[in-house]
Design a protein around this motif. Structure first.
Motif, PDB file in Angstrom:
ATOM      1  N   ILE A  18     -10.396   8.616  -2.519  1.00  0.00           N
ATOM      2  CA  ILE A  18     -10.463   9.832  -1.700  1.00  0.00           C
ATOM      3  C   ILE A  18     -11.924  10.242  -1.559  1.00  0.00           C
ATOM      4  O   ILE A  18     -12.605  10.524  -2.546  1.00  0.00           O
ATOM      5  CB  ILE A  18      -9.633  10.973  -2.323  1.00  0.00           C
ATOM      6  N   LYS A  19     -12.406  10.248  -0.314  1.00  0.00           N
ATOM      7  CA  LYS A  19     -13.801  10.593  -0.019  1.00  0.00           C
ATOM      8  C   LYS A  19     -13.842  11.735   1.000  1.00  0.00           C
ATOM      9  O   LYS A  19     -13.955  11.510   2.203  1.00  0.00           O
ATOM     10  CB  LYS A  19     -14.534   9.378   0.564  1.00  0.00           C
ATOM     11  N   PRO A  20     -13.739  12.978   0.533  1.00  0.00           N
ATOM     12  CA  PRO A  20     -13.786  14.098   1.475  1.00  0.00           C
ATOM     13  C   PRO A  20     -15.168  14.213   2.124  1.00  0.00           C
ATOM     14  O   PRO A  20     -16.179  13.847   1.526  1.00  0.00           O
ATOM     15  CB  PRO A  20     -13.474  15.315   0.612  1.00  0.00           C
ATOM     16  N   ARG A  21     -15.173  14.744   3.335  1.00  0.00           N
ATOM     17  CA  ARG A  21     -16.431  14.847   4.092  1.00  0.00           C
ATOM     18  C   ARG A  21     -17.025  16.248   4.066  1.00  0.00           C
ATOM     19  O   ARG A  21     -18.241  16.403   4.096  1.00  0.00           O
ATOM     20  CB  ARG A  21     -16.183  14.418   5.530  1.00  0.00           C
ATOM     21  N   ASP A  22     -16.150  17.265   4.027  1.00  0.00           N
ATOM     22  CA  ASP A  22     -16.678  18.638   4.077  1.00  0.00           C
ATOM     23  C   ASP A  22     -16.824  19.203   2.666  1.00  0.00           C
ATOM     24  O   ASP A  22     -16.332  18.645   1.691  1.00  0.00           O
ATOM     25  CB  ASP A  22     -15.788  19.534   4.938  1.00  0.00           C
ATOM     26  N   ILE A  23     -17.508  20.322   2.563  1.00  0.00           N
ATOM     27  CA  ILE A  23     -17.794  20.938   1.259  1.00  0.00           C
ATOM     28  C   ILE A  23     -16.528  21.397   0.548  1.00  0.00           C
ATOM     29  O   ILE A  23     -16.427  21.290  -0.676  1.00  0.00           O
ATOM     30  CB  ILE A  23     -18.821  22.102   1.402  1.00  0.00           C
ATOM     31  N   VAL A  24     -15.551  21.892   1.303  1.00  0.00           N
ATOM     32  CA  VAL A  24     -14.297  22.348   0.697  1.00  0.00           C
ATOM     33  C   VAL A  24     -13.561  21.164   0.073  1.00  0.00           C
ATOM     34  O   VAL A  24     -13.097  21.228  -1.060  1.00  0.00           O
ATOM     35  CB  VAL A  24     -13.412  23.064   1.745  1.00  0.00           C
ATOM     36  N   GLY A  25     -13.471  20.066   0.812  1.00  0.00           N
ATOM     37  CA  GLY A  25     -12.808  18.876   0.293  1.00  0.00           C
ATOM     38  C   GLY A  25     -13.515  18.311  -0.923  1.00  0.00           C
ATOM     39  O   GLY A  25     -12.884  17.886  -1.891  1.00  0.00           O
ATOM     40  N   LYS A  26     -14.840  18.301  -0.890  1.00  0.00           N
ATOM     41  CA  LYS A  26     -15.626  17.798  -2.026  1.00  0.00           C
ATOM     42  C   LYS A  26     -15.421  18.680  -3.256  1.00  0.00           C
ATOM     43  O   LYS A  26     -15.330  18.189  -4.381  1.00  0.00           O
ATOM     44  CB  LYS A  26     -17.102  17.713  -1.653  1.00  0.00           C
ATOM     45  N   THR A  27     -15.378  19.989  -3.025  1.00  0.00           N
ATOM     46  CA  THR A  27     -15.159  20.923  -4.138  1.00  0.00           C
ATOM     47  C   THR A  27     -13.771  20.723  -4.736  1.00  0.00           C
ATOM     48  O   THR A  27     -13.613  20.687  -5.965  1.00  0.00           O
ATOM     49  CB  THR A  27     -15.339  22.378  -3.662  1.00  0.00           C
ATOM     50  N   ARG A  28     -12.762  20.593  -3.878  1.00  0.00           N
ATOM     51  CA  ARG A  28     -11.397  20.353  -4.367  1.00  0.00           C
ATOM     52  C   ARG A  28     -11.323  19.070  -5.185  1.00  0.00           C
ATOM     53  O   ARG A  28     -10.714  19.026  -6.243  1.00  0.00           O
ATOM     54  CB  ARG A  28     -10.419  20.265  -3.202  1.00  0.00           C
ATOM     55  N   ARG A  29     -11.931  18.019  -4.662  1.00  0.00           N
ATOM     56  CA  ARG A  29     -11.897  16.742  -5.374  1.00  0.00           C
ATOM     57  C   ARG A  29     -12.570  16.868  -6.748  1.00  0.00           C
ATOM     58  O   ARG A  29     -12.060  16.387  -7.753  1.00  0.00           O
ATOM     59  CB  ARG A  29     -12.594  15.656  -4.553  1.00  0.00           C
ATOM     60  N   ARG A  30     -13.739  17.532  -6.790  1.00  0.00           N
ATOM     61  CA  ARG A  30     -14.440  17.718  -8.064  1.00  0.00           C
ATOM     62  C   ARG A  30     -13.579  18.502  -9.058  1.00  0.00           C
ATOM     63  O   ARG A  30     -13.485  18.142 -10.233  1.00  0.00           O
ATOM     64  CB  ARG A  30     -15.769  18.458  -7.828  1.00  0.00           C
ATOM     65  N   LEU A  31     -12.921  19.570  -8.573  1.00  0.00           N
ATOM     66  CA  LEU A  31     -12.066  20.369  -9.449  1.00  0.00           C
ATOM     67  C   LEU A  31     -10.874  19.559  -9.959  1.00  0.00           C
ATOM     68  O   LEU A  31     -10.494  19.654 -11.130  1.00  0.00           O
ATOM     69  CB  LEU A  31     -11.594  21.629  -8.724  1.00  0.00           C
ATOM     70  N   VAL A  32     -10.285  18.748  -9.080  1.00  0.00           N
ATOM     71  CA  VAL A  32      -9.144  17.921  -9.494  1.00  0.00           C
ATOM     72  C   VAL A  32      -9.582  16.925 -10.563  1.00  0.00           C
ATOM     73  O   VAL A  32      -8.888  16.728 -11.561  1.00  0.00           O
ATOM     74  CB  VAL A  32      -8.521  17.200  -8.272  1.00  0.00           C
ATOM     75  N   VAL A  33     -10.730  16.299 -10.363  1.00  0.00           N
ATOM     76  CA  VAL A  33     -11.239  15.343 -11.353  1.00  0.00           C
ATOM     77  C   VAL A  33     -11.471  16.041 -12.696  1.00  0.00           C
ATOM     78  O   VAL A  33     -11.111  15.514 -13.764  1.00  0.00           O
ATOM     79  CB  VAL A  33     -12.527  14.661 -10.839  1.00  0.00           C
ATOM     80  N   GLU A  34     -12.044  17.242 -12.666  1.00  0.00           N
ATOM     81  CA  GLU A  34     -12.273  18.000 -13.907  1.00  0.00           C
ATOM     82  C   GLU A  34     -10.955  18.363 -14.584  1.00  0.00           C
ATOM     83  O   GLU A  34     -10.827  18.247 -15.810  1.00  0.00           O
ATOM     84  CB  GLU A  34     -13.075  19.271 -13.611  1.00  0.00           C
ATOM     85  N   LEU A  35      -9.971  18.802 -13.796  1.00  0.00           N
ATOM     86  CA  LEU A  35      -8.675  19.182 -14.369  1.00  0.00           C
ATOM     87  C   LEU A  35      -7.965  17.977 -14.977  1.00  0.00           C
ATOM     88  O   LEU A  35      -7.352  18.077 -16.044  1.00  0.00           O
ATOM     89  CB  LEU A  35      -7.793  19.845 -13.310  1.00  0.00           C
ATOM     90  N   ILE A  36      -8.039  16.846 -14.325  1.00  0.00           N
ATOM     91  CA  ILE A  36      -7.427  15.630 -14.872  1.00  0.00           C
ATOM     92  C   ILE A  36      -8.072  15.275 -16.202  1.00  0.00           C
ATOM     93  O   ILE A  36      -7.387  14.929 -17.166  1.00  0.00           O
ATOM     94  CB  ILE A  36      -7.523  14.462 -13.860  1.00  0.00           C
ATOM     95  N   ALA A  37      -9.390  15.376 -16.274  1.00  0.00           N
ATOM     96  CA  ALA A  37     -10.103  15.084 -17.528  1.00  0.00           C
ATOM     97  C   ALA A  37      -9.670  16.054 -18.634  1.00  0.00           C
ATOM     98  O   ALA A  37      -9.463  15.648 -19.789  1.00  0.00           O
ATOM     99  CB  ALA A  37     -11.607  15.150 -17.314  1.00  0.00           C
ATOM    100  N   GLU A  38      -9.509  17.340 -18.292  1.00  0.00           N
ATOM    101  CA  GLU A  38      -9.068  18.331 -19.282  1.00  0.00           C
ATOM    102  C   GLU A  38      -7.643  18.033 -19.759  1.00  0.00           C
ATOM    103  O   GLU A  38      -7.358  18.127 -20.955  1.00  0.00           O
ATOM    104  CB  GLU A  38      -9.141  19.732 -18.695  1.00  0.00           C
ATOM    105  N   ILE A  39      -6.760  17.685 -18.832  1.00  0.00           N
ATOM    106  CA  ILE A  39      -5.371  17.369 -19.208  1.00  0.00           C
ATOM    107  C   ILE A  39      -5.333  16.142 -20.106  1.00  0.00           C
ATOM    108  O   ILE A  39      -4.589  16.109 -21.097  1.00  0.00           O
ATOM    109  CB  ILE A  39      -4.502  17.178 -17.948  1.00  0.00           C
ATOM    110  N   GLU A  40      -6.141  15.134 -19.793  1.00  0.00           N
ATOM    111  CA  GLU A  40      -6.188  13.935 -20.631  1.00  0.00           C
ATOM    112  C   GLU A  40      -6.699  14.265 -22.033  1.00  0.00           C
ATOM    113  O   GLU A  40      -6.194  13.742 -23.030  1.00  0.00           O
ATOM    114  CB  GLU A  40      -7.045  12.862 -19.977  1.00  0.00           C
TER     115      GLU A  40
END
Length: 122
Positions: free
Chosen positions: A4-26
């Motif tokens: 997943i490669k978002p192009r806009d700032i909102v998509g990039k922010t969402r992706r970063r937050l999802v990656v952080e949340l996945i790391a926290e859950i793990e």
């Protein structure tokens, strides 16, 4: 997530937050598994057979052992001794450990329905 490669700032922010949340859950999952392993070892070291019972996992067994201690005190601590009534018969007493009763319910209700308890790690 790697594809997943978002192009806009909102998509990039969402992706970063999802990656952080996945790391926290793990990380939480890893800590939970380590705690279950430690609790299992402590329960086994105590010589208890609670882990052999359906619906009782390391957390439930440790909670029961910590609250009850000696198995001969179980009925009184759990509030399962009959309360005296005139006219015979008895109902379970309401005088048990307030922390033990929910643990027993969490284990007993799903087990009575034939499914695993939330406290069970099996």
């Amino acid at each position: 997530m790697a594809r997943i490669k978002p192009r806009d700032i909102v998509g990039k922010t969402r992706r970063r937050l999802v990656v952080e949340l996945i790391a926290e859950i793990e990380a939480i999952d890893k800590k939970s598994k380590a705690a279950d392993k430690d609790l299992r070892e402590l329960v086994i070291a105590r010589g208890s057979a609670l882990l052999d019972l359906r619906g009782i996992g390391p957390s439930g067994a440790a909670r029961l052992l910590a609250d009850v201690g000696d198995i001969h005190r179980f009925a009184g601590r759990a509030g399962t001794t009959p309360a005296g009534r005139r006219g015979g018969g008895g109902r379970p007493s309401c005088s048990g450990s307030m922390s033990l009763q929910p643990a027993m319910r969490i284990t007993a209700v799903p087990t009575s329905r034939g499914v695993s308890s939330p406290l069970s790690a099996r």
